[in-house]
Structures are given as structure tokens and as C-alpha cells.
Scaffold this motif. Structure first.
Motif, PDB file in Angstrom:
ATOM      1  N   ALA A  93       0.821  -1.214   0.000  1.00 45.28           N
ATOM      2  CA  ALA A  93       0.000   0.000   0.000  1.00 45.28           C
ATOM      3  C   ALA A  93       0.852   1.261   0.000  1.00 45.28           C
ATOM      4  N   ASP A  94       0.218   2.367  -0.347  1.00 44.41           N
ATOM      5  CA  ASP A  94       0.829   3.688  -0.201  1.00 44.41           C
ATOM      6  C   ASP A  94       0.583   4.161   1.222  1.00 44.41           C
ATOM      7  N   ARG A  95       1.636   4.183   2.020  1.00 49.45           N
ATOM      8  CA  ARG A  95       1.485   4.543   3.432  1.00 49.45           C
ATOM      9  C   ARG A  95       2.111   5.899   3.749  1.00 49.45           C
ATOM     10  N   ALA A  96       2.243   6.708   2.760  1.00 53.22           N
ATOM     11  CA  ALA A  96       2.837   8.028   2.984  1.00 53.22           C
ATOM     12  C   ALA A  96       1.996   8.804   4.001  1.00 53.22           C
ATOM     13  N   PRO A  97       2.638   9.506   4.938  1.00 52.03           N
ATOM     14  CA  PRO A  97       1.880  10.288   5.929  1.00 52.03           C
ATOM     15  C   PRO A  97       0.965  11.305   5.255  1.00 52.03           C
ATOM     16  N   THR A  98      -0.251  11.396   5.767  1.00 49.95           N
ATOM     17  CA  THR A  98      -1.231  12.346   5.241  1.00 49.95           C
ATOM     18  C   THR A  98      -1.331  13.601   6.096  1.00 49.95           C
ATOM     19  N   TRP A  99      -0.936  13.490   7.370  1.00 49.80           N
ATOM     20  CA  TRP A  99      -1.024  14.580   8.343  1.00 49.80           C
ATOM     21  C   TRP A  99      -2.450  15.109   8.500  1.00 49.80           C
ATOM     22  N   GLU A 100      -3.440  14.238   8.219  1.00 46.91           N
ATOM     23  CA  GLU A 100      -4.823  14.681   8.363  1.00 46.91           C
ATOM     24  C   GLU A 100      -5.158  15.010   9.812  1.00 46.91           C
ATOM     25  N   GLY A 101      -4.463  14.378  10.745  1.00 51.96           N
ATOM     26  CA  GLY A 101      -4.696  14.686  12.151  1.00 51.96           C
ATOM     27  C   GLY A 101      -4.316  16.121  12.477  1.00 51.96           C
ATOM     28  N   TRP A 102      -3.221  16.592  11.916  1.00 49.84           N
ATOM     29  CA  TRP A 102      -2.787  17.964  12.164  1.00 49.84           C
ATOM     30  C   TRP A 102      -3.836  18.955  11.645  1.00 49.84           C
ATOM     31  N   ALA A 103      -4.367  18.681  10.455  1.00 54.87           N
ATOM     32  CA  ALA A 103      -5.389  19.564   9.889  1.00 54.87           C
ATOM     33  C   ALA A 103      -6.635  19.588  10.771  1.00 54.87           C
ATOM     34  N   ALA A 104      -7.012  18.425  11.323  1.00 54.76           N
ATOM     35  CA  ALA A 104      -8.190  18.372  12.192  1.00 54.76           C
ATOM     36  C   ALA A 104      -7.956  19.155  13.472  1.00 54.76           C
ATOM     37  N   VAL A 105      -6.755  19.073  14.015  1.00 54.39           N
ATOM     38  CA  VAL A 105      -6.441  19.794  15.243  1.00 54.39           C
ATOM     39  C   VAL A 105      -6.497  21.302  15.005  1.00 54.39           C
ATOM     40  N   GLU A 106      -5.951  21.747  13.883  1.00 63.29           N
ATOM     41  CA  GLU A 106      -6.008  23.182  13.569  1.00 63.29           C
ATOM     42  C   GLU A 106      -7.455  23.657  13.460  1.00 63.29           C
ATOM     43  N   ARG A 107      -8.279  22.835  12.828  1.00 68.32           N
ATOM     44  CA  ARG A 107      -9.693  23.204  12.675  1.00 68.32           C
ATOM     45  C   ARG A 107     -10.387  23.285  14.033  1.00 68.32           C
ATOM     46  N   ILE A 108     -10.157  22.300  14.908  1.00 69.93           N
ATOM     47  CA  ILE A 108     -10.779  22.283  16.231  1.00 69.93           C
ATOM     48  C   ILE A 108     -10.298  23.472  17.059  1.00 69.93           C
ATOM     49  N   SER A 109      -9.020  23.788  16.950  1.00 69.50           N
ATOM     50  CA  SER A 109      -8.462  24.903  17.715  1.00 69.50           C
ATOM     51  C   SER A 109      -9.182  26.211  17.378  1.00 69.50           C
ATOM     52  N   GLU A 110      -9.455  26.436  16.125  1.00 69.45           N
ATOM     53  CA  GLU A 110     -10.124  27.663  15.717  1.00 69.45           C
ATOM     54  C   GLU A 110     -11.618  27.597  16.017  1.00 69.45           C
ATOM     55  N   GLU A 111     -12.204  26.436  15.777  1.00 71.07           N
ATOM     56  CA  GLU A 111     -13.647  26.276  15.952  1.00 71.07           C
ATOM     57  C   GLU A 111     -14.072  26.505  17.395  1.00 71.07           C
ATOM     58  N   TYR A 112     -13.221  26.108  18.346  1.00 72.41           N
ATOM     59  CA  TYR A 112     -13.559  26.246  19.770  1.00 72.41           C
ATOM     60  C   TYR A 112     -12.898  27.466  20.413  1.00 72.41           C
ATOM     61  N   GLY A 113     -12.349  28.339  19.591  1.00 73.22           N
ATOM     62  CA  GLY A 113     -11.806  29.591  20.090  1.00 73.22           C
ATOM     63  C   GLY A 113     -10.570  29.430  20.944  1.00 73.22           C
TER      64      GLY A 113
END
Length: 820
Positions: A717-737
Motif C-alpha cells: 500500500a501507499d502509506r505516505a503520511p497524510t497529516w490529516e490529524g494535524w489539519a483536524a487539530v487546527e480546525r478544532i483549535s479555531e472552531e472552539y476559540g
């Protein structure tokens, strides 16, 4: 029935008298040397050199002396001690003494120069037939007492005049002065005149010198004993030269020897010629049962077996013999060949009953010559296991007049086991930052049970024990201290969470339900590492969340492949990087290319980035982490990318060997120290570290097929890191002020840490993920933290640190961040 003392023949004919304590005659017999400097030879019955003896008796004699030295020094001094044994006779004894101390590195002198290894010293042995002793430690600072004032323990089989040992101390003291020496011997045989020299010698060099011996006495020699002894030897050899020279006198050759493949662990020294550390000891102990089993299987129905070592190679065959003795139904004895020429005489009152003579087979530096095996011929052994190192596995060993042929003439079955000769690497990896002074000597890894509740071979901790140092503070006080003084989170410890009975029940339920799932992830990540990274990786877990995973990966490799992988735990601190001294230690002891860093799980990937940045200073290390679970999509080596409950995340030290989170504080950790941690011995009553590992390992057999399928799929498989977790954390950080990603802790493991260590604000839980969140909900209830059900969450849950304590939260640079 009266037992004839094996020194009576010499005593009666030369007038030699052995006087001392009651055990002395049981320990020692007498023989005649063919040596122009000394007539008699004290022949030890527990040394395993000239007299075949039970391996357990030989090893136990040295081990007990080591325990006595540990009691003399105390635990703290024993931990700093270095043990030095004398070639050739005391190489095995000294190693057993080091084992008895338990934590001491070992070195023995050698008569074999090794190309590329610099001498750290040497000395002469006045009465010996072969005088030059070399000191060739792989670590040039092994004999240096700095920085800890390490005591030096010197081990010889006997302490007679004391000249050899005292001359050694004098020579080493000029190079490496220290405050304390301990001399160890099986027998203290000094004369009355020599006994007064020790105190005066200690005063002369300004150091304390102690003596530890199993037995004490002296040999009373009449005038002219040397000349009379030489005459007696000449007469005996002239009268019985044919029988004394062993099988050269026409004995028929036996069957060809059977070679036994030991599968000696790669990179493990064959003995103490270049140093042998507690980490080496743990690797050997883990491998011994398998090696002994292979020998036992090759022995067939042999009933009386001799394990025969080779000159300085005494310890490896001795330890093989001790385990073989325990597992085999045969009667096992142990002795070694020697370069010491001694008269053989078949008399019950004489210590050397028979002698085999054969040419040297290891291309010795001082040229060719005869070598000997005593008390083997005529001893009734129906099998002999000859153990040599690979340097000595030469055509001369297999020649018609070589050792194997001589043995085959006196036994029905000869086995040959070859231990790889260890040669230190010429150029271990070093930091690119060459201007930094290398530490004078880094300590060996801490191991259980002295540090942590894990077994010694499960993990070596590249840490220093800060037990006794007050580091804990309530969570809110820690946050306030950090914010008010700009202190780093790694300078203190949270108070260890003491689980309630209800929480302990939840842990057990979680373990029962997820053990197979964890086992499958362990197998998958381990097989991926073996396939892609190294066939014999060195596992280095990031303490402490990675340590249970490293232990389990080591167990899987052992279970599935019979591999005994080295495993260490090191400290990494966000904003300050990985422990550089730990990396230096690893680079000096292993090939950095084989090192695989291990962690429990990824959150948003901060530690992944921290490690990559830290390793930029060091050559050869691969910064890619192998993790059990990678819900954040931060790495390519993982067991699963599902965010599921790993039970070891539910607790703190009580599921991680009773070891605290790591500590880095300038007043406790110097430039040449490992980072620190505390061993919470007082929490042993609630420790489930072993229970967790054993429960998961018990499920290995159930998941093998699933692991094979997972690995096959992952490798394609292609197991290259996606860093989707980092993007989700950035979104939550802004969404919850919150506006700071460092206050958002994604995943089950990180959320649990927030609830146990920090000041949580709220928990975001993925709707419908109740199976993995029972312990999170209980902790949140106990701390009064709301749990908010949300949709479209890439993690099972996310922990948010309370904004009130924002100034005490730690930013990516390791410093307190500004308030919002």
C-alpha cells in the motif's frame, strides 16, 4: 569412606604443606609445573580450568564472590564499579564476579592483540610462562574512574604473593587514579610476610584496597623446593613419557566432530576481552536457553558430557554449560584448555591425572606451541562439546594432531560449537557537532528489578534514577508554576494518579476486550519493521508511552522468529529534543542504521517532528517512528491507523514498569548525564505492567493469520503520511476559540493524558464510540469535565486543555505561551 586429598602426592615428595581454613583442601589440590620459576601448581577444584567440575559449581563460586563485593561496596558503589579479570585462568571467574555484582561492566586482560583496538594499558605476570597482559577495551574510558569515582574490582584465581595484582593496581593508578580498589580471589594464599604489604601499599598510593576471598591459607615451601620439583618432573616424564603425552602414543582416531550451530546473537561479545556490559548480559541470558537446547538435541543419548572451553574463552562455554546442566538429563561437567604446562600423573593423590597435548590453533601472537587439556582422557566422558571462538576455528583445530582428533580418541562423540570472535567496530557513529566534548563515560542502561518492574531483558532504560528527589506537584500548581516562571513542563512531575477500584475494573475490562486487537497491531508493526527496516533491529522506545509497545514488539520477534532484539527506552522532550547522550551511547554500542524508534501512538505528530529535528545532529539514525496506532496519519510504519483504546494509555507508571515521565532539569541533569526519571517502587502493589504485556502476548497465537494478511496488504500500500490529524487539530483549535494547537490533544491516548496530568476543559467524543471511551468518561466524571458528543471527528476523542491555564501550557518551543 576416606577421600584422598589430591595434593598428597606432591606434599609427601616435596615437603610442601598446605595450611589454612577447613575448606582449603576441598578447594585446592597440588601438581607439579614444568616451569623454571615455580615448582608447584595450586589446582582449583571450582575454577573450571584443569579439573572438570559441574558448571553450576564453577559459576556459583564466582557469582557468590560478586555478591560479597556488592555487599562490601553497597548498592550505589557497586553500580559504579568496573570488574577486571586476569587472563587466562580467571577470565570466567571475573565474569561470574561481575554477574554477582549485577550491574558492573566487565573487562579481562588478554594475550591476544586485536588489530585496530588500541591498548589501554598492560602489565607483566612475574611467575607466568607467558607474561604479557594487554588491556583492550572497546570503550577507551572504561577503566577511567571519572566522573563517578568508579571502584575497580580485580579478580584472580588466587592471591599468592600479591605481586601481580599490586603491580597492576600501581600501573593503572598512574593512568586512572581512583579512591578504591577491591581484590577478589578464590583463595588468599599469601605468606605471613606478604600479608602486611597490603595496608602499606594502600597508604603508598593513597587509596582504599580491600580483599575478598572465599578461602584463606598459605603454602609452606621447604628450601630447595624449586630444584627438587624440577628433578622430580624430569624423572617422571622420562619414566612415563608415552602415557603422559596422551593419545599421541597410538590411540586411534574417533569419528569426525559434529558441528552445532549456536545462533549466537549478532554483535554480542564472546567474552570480556573488549568489555562486556549489563546490556550484553541481558542479551546473552535471553539467548542461552535456545543455544543450550540446540546442544542438548545434538548430544542424543549421551549420559556423561564435558563442555570444554578454550583458553581465555571461559565464560561463554561456562554459561552454556550451566544452562545445559539445568535442561539436560546428562551429567554435565566443564573445564577449559590451557597453555600452562603441568606434569600429568595417574594417582588419586595428584590433581592432574591425564593430559592431552595438541598444537595451538588460534595463530597466537607469541608463536606456535603446545596446548593442553587436563583430566579429560580417562574421565569417562561419552561426549565432549568443544567450544571455541571463530578465530580459533582453523585447520590446525581440525588437523590429525589437533584438539578435535585428540578428543575423539577418548570419547564417542565430539561436538564443535563456535562462538563468533567479537571485534569492536573501528568507527562508531558520532554527532556532526564535533565541537561537543564526548562524555568521559556514560553509564550502562538501568534495568529491572533495580529500576522498573520489567524484567532485565525486556528493556534497558537510558535514564538516570531520580528516586528520592521531590519532583511532584498537584496539577494546578504545576500549571501555575510553569506560567509564572516560564518553567518547562519536563522540570517537574504530576502527582501519580491512583486509580479507584472502579477505574481498575474498567482497565481490566478494556484489556480483556482489546488484547487481541493490540496483539494484532503489535505483530503487524513488528513484521513491517523486520521486512523494511532491519532483520535484527535495535528497538528504542520513547519513554514512557512507547516502552510497553517496545516490550511487546520484542516479545513478538522472539515468539514468531526466535529473535532476541535489544530494546532500550530513551527520553524525548518537546521543545528540547531527544536525549543526546542516549544517542551517543546507542551509536557507540550499535549500528545507528539498525535503530528503530518506537512510540505508542501518534496524535497530531508533534513528537514525530521533534524526533526528526533532533536527529539532524546525528549521522546514521532513521527518524521515522514505528507506532502501534497512527490515527493522525503522521508515520508510514504502524500497526493500525484506527484510533482505538490501547489499555496502556489508561494508566501512568503502573502500566509502564513503575517509571515516571522523564525529567530534564539543569540542576539534576548535567551535560554528560542521561535525562532522569523516577522508579515508583512504592506503587508495586498496584502495578499491572507485567500483566498487561503477558495478557497481550498470550493472544499472539490467535492473530498470526490476521497479522500476515495485514502485513501483506500494508507492504503493497501507499502509506505516505497524510497529516490529516494535524489539519483536524487546527480546525478544532479555531472552531472552539482556543487558537493554539498545543492545547488540543487528539486521540484516546492523548485525551487520557490530559485527564490524568493536565487541567482539562472539555472532551470531544466521536458519536457512537462508546466501546473505547468508558475509562475516559469515568475520568471526566471524576474531574467534573463535560463530554461533548460530536460528528465528523477523525479521532475517537479529543481532549482540550482549559483556556484558563493557557499561559501554563507548553508551546512547540518548550516555553510558556502567551495568554489569550
Amino acid at each position: 569412606m576416606d577421600v584422598v586429598w589430591t595434593g598428597s602426592w606432591v606434599a609427601e615428595r616435596l615437603g610442601v604443606e598446605l595450611v589454612g581454613d577447613r575448606e582449603l583442601r576441598e578447594l585446592l589440590g597440588l601438581a607439579l609445573r614444568r616451569n623454571p620459576k615455580r615448582a608447584h601448581l595450586l589446582v582449583s577444584n571450582v575454577l573450571g580450568k584443569h579439573v572438570p567440575q559441574k558448571p553450576s559449581v564453577v559459576y556459583g563460586a564466582g557469582f557468590e564472590l560478586g555478591e560479597r563485593v556488592r555487599d562490601l561496596l553497597g548498592e550505589a558503589e557497586a553500580r559504579r564499579a568496573v570488574v577486571l579479570g586476569y587472563a587466562e585462568t580467571a577470565t570466567g571467574l571475573g565474569h561470574a564476579v561481575a554477574d554477582g555484582l549485577g550491574v558492573a561492566p566487565y573487562l579481562h586482560s588478554t594475550r591476544r592483540p586485536v588489530a585496530g583496538v588500541a591498548r589501554a594499558g598492560g602489565f607483566e605476570e612475574a611467575h607466568s610462562h607467558a607474561t604479557s597482559h594487554l588491556l583492550l577495551p572497546e570503550d577507551p574510558d572504561l577503566l577511567s574512574p571519572a566522573p563517578s569515582g568508579a571502584p575497580l574490582v580485580l579478580v584472580d584465581d588466587e592471591f599468592s604473593t600479591g605481586n601481580t595484582v599490586l603491580n597492576t593496581i600501581r600501573a593503572l593508578h598512574e593512568l586512572y587514579p581512583r579512591e578504591r580498589y577491591v581484590i577478589v580471589a578464590l583463595a588468599d594464599m599469601r605468606s605471613a610476610a606478604d600479608r602486611g604489604r597490603l595496608a602499606g601499599f594502600a597508604d603508598e598510593i593513597g587509596a582504599r584496597v580491600d580483599l575478598v576471598a572465599r578461602s584463606a591459607g598459605t603454602v609452606l615451601l621447604p628450601k630447595g623446593v624449586l630444584e627438587r620439583g624440577q628433578s622430580l618432573v624430569a624423572a617422571q616424564e622420562a619414566a612415563a613419557s608415552a602415557s603422559a603425552s596422551g593419545p599421541a602414543g597410538g590411540a586411534s582416531a574417533g569419528a569426525a566432530p559434529t558441528r552445532v550451530e549456536l545462533d549466537w546473537p549478532a554483535g554480542l561479545p564472546d567474552g570480556g576481552r573488549h568489555g562486556f556490559t549489563p546490556a550484553h548480559r541481558a542479551v546473552l541470558e535471553a539467548a542461552l536457553p535456545g543455544m543450550a537446547a540446540r546442544i542438548d538435541a545434538a548430544l542424543g543419548d549421551a549420559r556423561r558430557v564435558l563442555v570444554l572451553g578454550f583458553e581465555e574463552l571461559m565464560y561463554a562455554p561456562l554459561r552454556l554449560g550451566t544452562v545445559l546442566e539445568a535442561v539436560s538429563t546428562a551429567e554435565v561437567r566443564y573445564s577449559t584448555t590451557t597453555r600452562s604446562p603441568v606434569l600429568a600423573l595417574d594417582d588419586p593423590g595428584y590433581a592432574i591425572r591425564s593430559r592431552l597435548v595438541f598444537p595451538a590453533h588460534d595463530d597466537p601472537a607469541d608463536g606456535p606451541g603446545d596446548r593442553y587439556a587436563y583430566n579429560v582422557a580417562g574421565a569417562g566422558f561419552d561426549a565432549v562439546v568443544a567450544v571455541v571462538d571463530s578465530t580459533a576455528d582453523t585447520p590446525a583445530l581440525h588437523a590429525p594432531d589437533g584438539l578435535l582428533a585428540r578428543l575423539a580418541a577418548h570419547t564417542g562423540h565430539v561436538l564443535l560449537a563456535v562462538v563468533p570472535s567479537y571485534v569492536p567496530p573501528r568507527a562508531p557513529a558520532t554527532p556532526r557537532a564535533a565541537e561537543r566534548q564526548e562524555p568521559s563515560m556514560l553509564p550502562e542502561p538501568l534495568r529491572g528489578p533495580a529500576f522498573s518492574s520489567y524484567a532485565a531483558d525486556d528493556v534497558g532504560w537510558l535514564l538516570q534514577d531520580l528516586a528520592g528527589t521531590e519532583l511532584e506537584a498537584p496539577t494546578e500548581e504545576r500549571e501555575e508554576a510553569i506560567q509564572s516562571g516560564g518553567a518547562h513542563y519536563a522540570e517537574s512531575l504530576p502527582v501519580e494518579y491512583q486509580p479507584t477500584p472502579q477505574y481498575q475494573d474498567l482497565f481490566q475490562a478494556a484489556l480483556d476486550s482489546s488484547a487481541a486487537r493490540v496483539a494484532r497491531a503489535v505483530g503487524t508493526v513488528t513484521e513491517t519493521v523486520l521486512a523494511e527496516r532491519s532483520p535484527r533491529p535495535v528497538l528504542v522506545s520513547l519513554a514512557r508511552a512507547g516502552t510497553p509497545v517496545g516490550v511487546l514488539m520484542r516479545r513478538w520477534a522472539q515468539y514468531r522468529h526466535g529473535l532476541d532484539l535489544p530494546h532500550y527506552a530513551v527520553s524525548i522532550v518537546r521543545g528540547r529534543g531527544i536525549d543526546a547522550n542516549a544517542l551517543r551511547w546507542l551509536a557507540a554500542h550499535h549500528d545507528p542504521a539498525d535503530v528503530v524508534f518506537v512510540d505508542g501512538w501518534t496524535g497530531k505528530g508533534a513528537i514525530t517532528r521533534e524526533l526528526a529535528a533532533a536527529l539532524a545532529e546525528f549521522e546514521g539514525f532513521d527518524p521515522e517512528i514505528a507506532v502501534l496506532a497512527d490515527p493522525g496519519g503522521c508515520v508510514r510504519t504502524y500497526g493500525t491507523r484506527e484510533d482505538f483504546l490501547i489499555p496502556s494509555a489508561c494508566l501512568n507508571s503502573t502500566v509502564s514498569g513503575l517509571v515516571s515521565r522523564t525529567v530534564l532539569r539543569a540542576d539534576l541533569v548535567g551535560p554528560d548525564d542521561f535525562h532522569g526519571a523516577k522508579f515508583y517502587r512504592e506503587l508495586a502493589g498496584t502495578d499491572v505492567s507485567g500483566h498487561f504485556v503477558d495478557t497481550v502476548a498470550d493472544r499472539f497465537g490467535d492473530v498470526e493469520d490476521a497479522v500476515d494478511a495485514d502485513v501483506k496488504e500494508l507492504l503493497a500500500a501507499d502509506r505516505a503520511p497524510t497529516w490529516e490529524g494535524w489539519a483536524a487539530v487546527e480546525r478544532i483549535s479555531e472552531e472552539y476559540g482556543i487558537h493554539d494547537v498545543n492545547l488540543v490533544k487528539p486521540g484516546v491516548g492523548e485525551t487520557t493524558r490530559v485527564l490524568l496530568r493536565r487541567v482539562p476543559w472539555k472532551i470531544l467524543a466521536k458519536r457512537g464510540a462508546d466501546a473505547d471511551l468508558a475509562h475516559v468518561r469515568l475520568l471526566a466524571e471524576q474531574r467534573g469535565v463535560p463530554v461533548e458528543e460530536v460528528d465528523d471527528l477523525p479521532y475517537t476523542c479529543v481532549g482540550l486543555i482549559h483556556p484558563r491555564f493557557t499561559r501554563g501550557a507548553t508551546g512547540a518551543d518548550g516555553k510558556a505561551v502567551t495568554g489569550k
